[in-house]
Design a protein around this motif. Sequence first.
Motif, mmCIF file in Angstrom:
data_model
loop_
_atom_site.group_PDB
_atom_site.id
_atom_site.type_symbol
_atom_site.label_atom_id
_atom_site.label_comp_id
_atom_site.label_asym_id
_atom_site.label_seq_id
_atom_site.Cartn_x
_atom_site.Cartn_y
_atom_site.Cartn_z
ATOM 1 N N MET A 398 56.966 10.805 12.632
ATOM 2 C CA MET A 398 55.923 11.931 13.000
ATOM 3 C C MET A 398 56.958 12.940 13.140
ATOM 4 S SD MET A 398 52.807 11.241 13.148
ATOM 5 C CE MET A 398 52.089 12.360 14.300
ATOM 6 N N ARG A 399 58.341 12.887 12.979
ATOM 7 C CA ARG A 399 59.122 14.233 13.335
ATOM 8 C C ARG A 399 60.023 14.688 12.197
ATOM 9 N NH1 ARG A 399 62.289 12.687 18.868
ATOM 10 N NH2 ARG A 399 62.567 15.021 18.797
ATOM 11 N N PRO A 400 60.035 15.842 12.004
ATOM 12 C CA PRO A 400 59.677 17.022 12.887
ATOM 13 C C PRO A 400 58.035 16.987 12.827
ATOM 14 C CG PRO A 400 61.420 17.758 11.456
ATOM 15 C CD PRO A 400 61.003 16.697 10.818
ATOM 16 N N CYS A 401 57.536 17.338 14.096
ATOM 17 C CA CYS A 401 55.799 17.443 14.297
ATOM 18 C C CYS A 401 55.347 18.666 14.158
ATOM 19 C CB CYS A 401 55.679 16.626 15.449
ATOM 20 S SG CYS A 401 53.928 15.911 15.582
ATOM 21 N N ARG A 402 55.678 19.389 13.156
ATOM 22 C CA ARG A 402 55.232 20.806 12.966
ATOM 23 C C ARG A 402 53.750 20.854 12.714
ATOM 24 N NH1 ARG A 402 52.470 24.195 8.725
ATOM 25 N NH2 ARG A 402 52.259 25.936 9.612
ATOM 26 N N GLU A 403 53.260 19.895 11.737
ATOM 27 C CA GLU A 403 51.988 19.648 11.430
ATOM 28 C C GLU A 403 51.326 18.223 11.731
ATOM 29 O OE1 GLU A 403 49.268 18.799 10.279
ATOM 30 O OE2 GLU A 403 47.790 20.622 10.611
ATOM 31 N N PRO A 404 51.000 17.992 12.825
ATOM 32 C CA PRO A 404 50.738 16.476 13.315
ATOM 33 C C PRO A 404 49.838 15.581 12.356
ATOM 34 C CG PRO A 404 49.446 17.560 14.551
ATOM 35 C CD PRO A 404 50.461 18.730 13.770
ATOM 36 N N LEU A 405 48.826 16.188 11.814
ATOM 37 C CA LEU A 405 47.926 15.217 10.918
ATOM 38 C C LEU A 405 48.729 15.001 9.625
ATOM 39 C CD1 LEU A 405 45.069 13.914 11.399
ATOM 40 C CD2 LEU A 405 44.124 16.037 10.229
ATOM 41 N N ARG A 406 49.388 15.913 9.155
ATOM 42 C CA ARG A 406 49.977 15.759 7.667
ATOM 43 C C ARG A 406 51.248 14.739 8.058
ATOM 44 N NH1 ARG A 406 50.535 21.983 6.575
ATOM 45 N NH2 ARG A 406 48.534 22.467 5.302
ATOM 46 N N SER A 407 51.832 14.813 9.023
ATOM 47 C CA SER A 407 52.762 13.888 9.402
ATOM 48 C C SER A 407 52.429 12.550 9.577
ATOM 49 C CB SER A 407 53.651 14.298 10.928
ATOM 50 O OG SER A 407 54.510 15.241 10.663
ATOM 51 N N LEU A 408 51.114 12.329 10.274
ATOM 52 C CA LEU A 408 50.418 11.012 10.405
ATOM 53 C C LEU A 408 49.950 10.266 9.048
ATOM 54 C CD1 LEU A 408 49.098 8.844 12.447
ATOM 55 C CD2 LEU A 408 47.264 10.181 12.218
ATOM 56 N N ILE A 409 49.204 11.232 8.242
ATOM 57 C CA ILE A 409 48.461 10.689 7.097
ATOM 58 C C ILE A 409 49.719 10.759 5.761
ATOM 59 C CG2 ILE A 409 47.020 11.194 5.161
ATOM 60 C CD1 ILE A 409 45.229 12.768 7.231
ATOM 61 N N TYR A 410 50.594 11.298 5.753
ATOM 62 C CA TYR A 410 51.669 11.234 4.604
ATOM 63 C C TYR A 410 52.996 10.464 4.751
ATOM 64 C CZ TYR A 410 48.274 14.816 2.725
ATOM 65 O OH TYR A 410 47.142 15.565 2.124
#
Length: 477
Positions: A398-410
């Motif tokens: 998930m990190r860097p977690c600037r945009e959490p939903l994108r980190s989660l989905i992609y």
Amino acid sequence: MSTTLIRNADWIIAWDDQLKSHTYLTNQDVVFKDNKFVQIGGTWDGEADQEIDGRGKMIMPGLVDIHSHPTSEPGNKGLLEELGSKRLGQSSLYEFMPVFRVPQEAAPVATKVAMGEMLQSGVTTIVDMSGSRENWANEVAETGIRGVLCPMYRSARWFTKDGHSVEYEWDEKAGEAAFEQALKTVDDARKHPSGRMDGMLGPSQLDTCTEGLIKDSLAEARKRNMRMQIHAAQSVIEFEVIMRRFGYTPIEYLAHLDALGPDTIIGHGIFLNDHPMLHWPAANDFETLAKSGAHVAHCPTIFSRRGIALNTLDRYAKASIRVGIGTDSFPHNQIEEMRHACLMSRVNTRNYLAGSTDQAFNAATVWGAEAIGRDDIGKLAVGMKADFSIVDTKHPLMRPCREPLRSLIYTAAERAVKDVYVDGQQVVRDGKALYVDMDSALDQLEEFQRETVATVSERDWAGRQIEEMSPMVFPQK
């Protein structure tokens, strides 16, 4: 009433009713009492029976899976990933899936595997499209999930004798008897003591059901204020069959039956007349679908394996066609389905802007909830059911977690889903489903699959062994 406080969550995907949109809140609180949210955002200054540290966490609404076949699909793992019929529109529906299906007695085990996978990917509500069976509601409820039982029934079965043509064996009386059983199943589901079971009527496929069965199904669904879901516009073969029988495209035929409207979910809805794999200019299915208010269950993963895709999530969404997401196949992972929905939309349009993250997330939450007739799930707002996930934003993926939903989905997918709650009760802890013994269920499912694989030649039109039908990736010595 028990009050649970999630204190100072890094991220909250909250619902803004004025904007009619999800929105991000940061470093704020979430509170639920028993099974409903009482505060989303701000700082809670009341008492709490339990407090959860929200630092390093994202709170997101439970995902709504509107199309799944948990009794059969888990058993297809390792068999169907690279398989389709080259002479039957690249689909595996007619030649392979009936041959590989695990036996009916495997249904409870396969269901556990599928439900465990779904819960661990943040799914809190599932539409289970299976055949009616004894103890079905109990088996689903025991996993902790919120279930919509959609018993499937039909007037005919399909099969192929040669690998290039599809035939239908009709038994209308059997279809009517199965329909009567389905009515009992959905009525009983609504009375289940868990309070988490509901029903939906499911005439199986447009090409296997009589006009009367479809009309009667919709009438009974409307009488009960529930939805009807039917597989339609899901293959080139089906498009040709419906056109040959009635002179209509599948979408036109549903409209002709008055079965295309807000209380109908179209399973897949891919092959409209203007789909790139068809050439049928003498229709306007897209406009018909858009005007109807019908919902579409979009399941990108299984179709992308066959070289087939919806045309496209972005196009449907912009036309206000309400698309929900389903896990039609393994893995039962709603986050991966969202990713594939976005990527397939962009590939097919050759446009990186087509198939946005918000479209996919809406499809997996509020649009999915709307499709099944619920206005109390799929979003984090006061008064909604406490169905949600806690995502670990400190997970390395998930990190860097600037945009959490994108980190989660992609990137991170289910690996970052830490805890899941349904109806205010925790059902996943530290990434593991609490009420599903996955190891035991998988051991049993593997045995059922071995038995099925050993006998495929008895069901295959050409009498082929498994090595011919679905060979290993590399030679086995």
